[in-house]
Design an enzyme around this catalytic site. Structure first.
Site, PDB file in Angstrom:
ATOM      1  N   LYS A 104       0.860  -1.186   0.000  1.00 50.08           N
ATOM      2  CA  LYS A 104       0.000   0.000   0.000  1.00 50.08           C
ATOM      3  C   LYS A 104       0.888   1.225   0.000  1.00 50.08           C
ATOM      4  O   LYS A 104       1.988   1.227   0.574  1.00 50.08           O
ATOM      5  CB  LYS A 104      -0.911  -0.021   1.233  1.00 50.08           C
ATOM      6  N   HIS A 105       0.420   2.280  -0.653  1.00 50.21           N
ATOM      7  CA  HIS A 105       1.139   3.554  -0.638  1.00 50.21           C
ATOM      8  C   HIS A 105       0.125   4.680  -0.495  1.00 50.21           C
ATOM      9  O   HIS A 105      -1.014   4.564  -0.932  1.00 50.21           O
ATOM     10  CB  HIS A 105       1.938   3.747  -1.929  1.00 50.21           C
ATOM     11  N   THR A 143       6.248   8.241   6.620  1.00 49.33           N
ATOM     12  CA  THR A 143       6.215   6.998   7.398  1.00 49.33           C
ATOM     13  C   THR A 143       7.577   6.689   8.007  1.00 49.33           C
ATOM     14  O   THR A 143       7.673   6.283   9.169  1.00 49.33           O
ATOM     15  CB  THR A 143       5.749   5.845   6.499  1.00 49.33           C
ATOM     16  N   ARG A 191      12.261  17.101  -4.920  1.00 47.47           N
ATOM     17  CA  ARG A 191      10.884  17.588  -5.062  1.00 47.47           C
ATOM     18  C   ARG A 191      10.430  18.333  -3.818  1.00 47.47           C
ATOM     19  O   ARG A 191       9.688  19.313  -3.889  1.00 47.47           O
ATOM     20  CB  ARG A 191       9.935  16.404  -5.321  1.00 47.47           C
ATOM     21  N   LYS A 210       9.017   2.443  -7.014  1.00 50.48           N
ATOM     22  CA  LYS A 210       9.347   1.731  -5.783  1.00 50.48           C
ATOM     23  C   LYS A 210       8.588   0.421  -5.686  1.00 50.48           C
ATOM     24  O   LYS A 210       9.063  -0.544  -5.103  1.00 50.48           O
ATOM     25  CB  LYS A 210       9.051   2.618  -4.570  1.00 50.48           C
TER      26      LYS A 210
END
Length: 479
Positions: A104-105, A143, A191, A210
């Protein structure tokens, strides 16, 4: 293998244009700046220069800004994703693991500690979760930064160490090393300090590169929308969701995207240590209902997408059971110990009371409660001004590599929909600064929006699920 950047062919034949792979970086930047399209060779050349250090910081920033202003089509975005993924080592797992490999992202939110709960919960459901995560971007928390507030936690793990973690624990949450998607590690940090966080193609490529190296069977991306999200409108978030699903399908990755609201903080805590404590509450089977709701919905979608549950609702029920029976918390404890936390500290954190946990994690020096300025119903708690003040107090970065203050944060003492009386404490600020400035205090008080309407139940942040093509019969996504 493509040739490295070099001047054009000098073997004769006049002034032939150099092949795309050898085009110099200023020309690539100029091409994108002027609205041109970059070929796959151009994009590979840029990514190679980022990795080998031949691209100067100013050139990286200029290219990011050109992409932010001019955009990329889906083919360019897919090419950038492939180039980033190919910039480092590919992860390899036993073939028998493939149906179990999920991840999950999130695109980033205020108070979003879902990954800390969901990874061990999925591991408790029989999944393998090789989560490669990131640090804070802009006003949103990361995270990895949250986990590093736990003394000893090590986010850099080699591919061999990751394999051991998946074999013995079932999950890991790691950062990008020089061996795993190193190009994205450079671009991600750039960024954050070049006002290019909200570029759709850069977000898409960063997330999926990723995940492409993880060898997943399924991925769910939590795409936030609202005042405190990268994209303020649901329509913009849906555009990103569709790009993620479409590019993912082109890479052979089964991706679904959940659209979730990010106007108010998720849960009641914002700040690194405080969010770890709240994640542990959720792993206890308790904690804020909006956090639990999102964890179970996303987990249910992943179990369904990977074929490990008959329906999304069945998967959500399995995730909820893992939270309630302590098996998810046990996996979290094992993950902490396996990633460098002293086993006794890991045990104390997971078995302790909320008060005991607070003594084991970094704390800010001062606490201050703000009070409701009038009677009213809590219509909204605006996440953006809250996050900005906490950023100023040290919870976020203004430049890459800047140290954080893990104990700085805030606790919401009220819920949306709750009726308040004037003078009721509604926010507890944890700060290292001697005092809040007047502008900071005004900004925080402005985050509390009161109305005259009757008390009401706070809505779920979950809005909809965008499914990969070709989709099976869609799961039940009704509220």
């Amino acid at each position: 293998m493509d040739a490295p950047d070099a001047p054009g062919d000098r073997s004769g034949g006049g002034s032939r244009a150099p092949p795309p792979e050898r085009t110099q970086l200023p020309e690539l930047i100029r091409r994108k700046r002027d609205g041109g399209r970059l070929s796959e060779g151009h994009i590979r050349a840029f990514v190679r220069a980022v990795v080998d250090g031949s691209a100067q910081g100013a050139q990286i920033g200029a290219m990011l800004m050109a992409v932010r202003l001019r955009g990329m089509d889906l083919e360019e975005t897919a090419a950038l994703t492939r180039a980033l993924a190919a910039s480092g080592q590919q992860l390899e797992w036993p073939e028998a693991w493939r149906p179990q490999l999920v991840d999950k992202h999130s695109t980033g939110g205020v108070g979003d500690k879902v990954s800390l709960v969901l990874a061990p919960a999925l591991a408790a459901c029989g999944c393998k979760v090789p989560m490669i995560s990131g640090r804070g971007l802009g006003h949103t928390g990361g995270t990895l930064d949250k986990l590093e507030s736990i003394p000893g936690f090590t986010v850099i793990q080699s591919p061999e160490q990751m394999r051991g973690l998946l074999e013995h624990v079932g999950c890991c949450i790691v950062g990008q090393s020089q061996r795993l998607v190193p190009a994205d590690g450079v671009l991600y940090a750039a960024r954050d300090v070049t006002a290019t966080v909200d570029s759709l193609p850069l977000i898409t490529a960063s997330i999926l590169s990723k995940k492409a190296v993880e060898g997943l069977s399924a991925l769910v991306v939590d795409v936030k929308f609202g005042e405190a999200a990268i994209f303020p409108s649901r329509a913009q978030a849906r555009e990103l969701a569709e790009a993620l699903v479409g590019v993912g399908a082109g890479l052979g990755l089964r991706v679904a995207a959940a659209l979730t609201a990010m106007d108010k903080p998720l849960g009641r805590s914002v700040g690194h240590s405080l969010e770890v404590e709240e994640a542990l509450l959720c792993l206890d089977g308790a904690g804020p209902p909006d956090l639990r709701d999102l964890v179970t919905r996303l987990g249910g979608a992943l179990l369904w997408l990977s074929g490990m549950a008959e329906a999304q609702a069945d998967g959500a029920a399995r995730v909820a059971a893992a939270l309630d029976d302590g098996s998810a918390r046990s996996r979290f404890q094992r993950m902490l110990a396996a990633q460098g936390v002293d086993p006794e500290l890991a045990r104390a954190l997971c078995a302790g009371t909320p008060a005991q946990r607070g003594e084991l994690l970094p704390r800010a020096r001062e606490r201050e409660e703000l009070r409701a300025p009038a009677d009213g119903t809590v219509e909204q708690v605006r996440a953006l001004p809250l996050a900005r003040v906490l950023h100023e107090l040290g919870a976020g970065r203004s430049r890459a590599g800047e140290p954080l203050r893990p104990g700085v944060g805030a606790e919401l003492l009220v819920d949306v929909g709750q009726r308040l009386r004037r003078g009721t404490p509604w926010l507890r600020v944890h700060r290292d600064a001697p005092t809040l400035s007047d502008p900071q205090r005004r900004a925080l008080q402005g985050a509390l929006v009161l109305s005259d309407r009757a008390p009401f139940a706070a809505p779920s942040p979950f809005a909809e699920l965008v499914l990969p093509p070709p989709a099976r019969a869609p799961p039940d996504t009704r509220q």
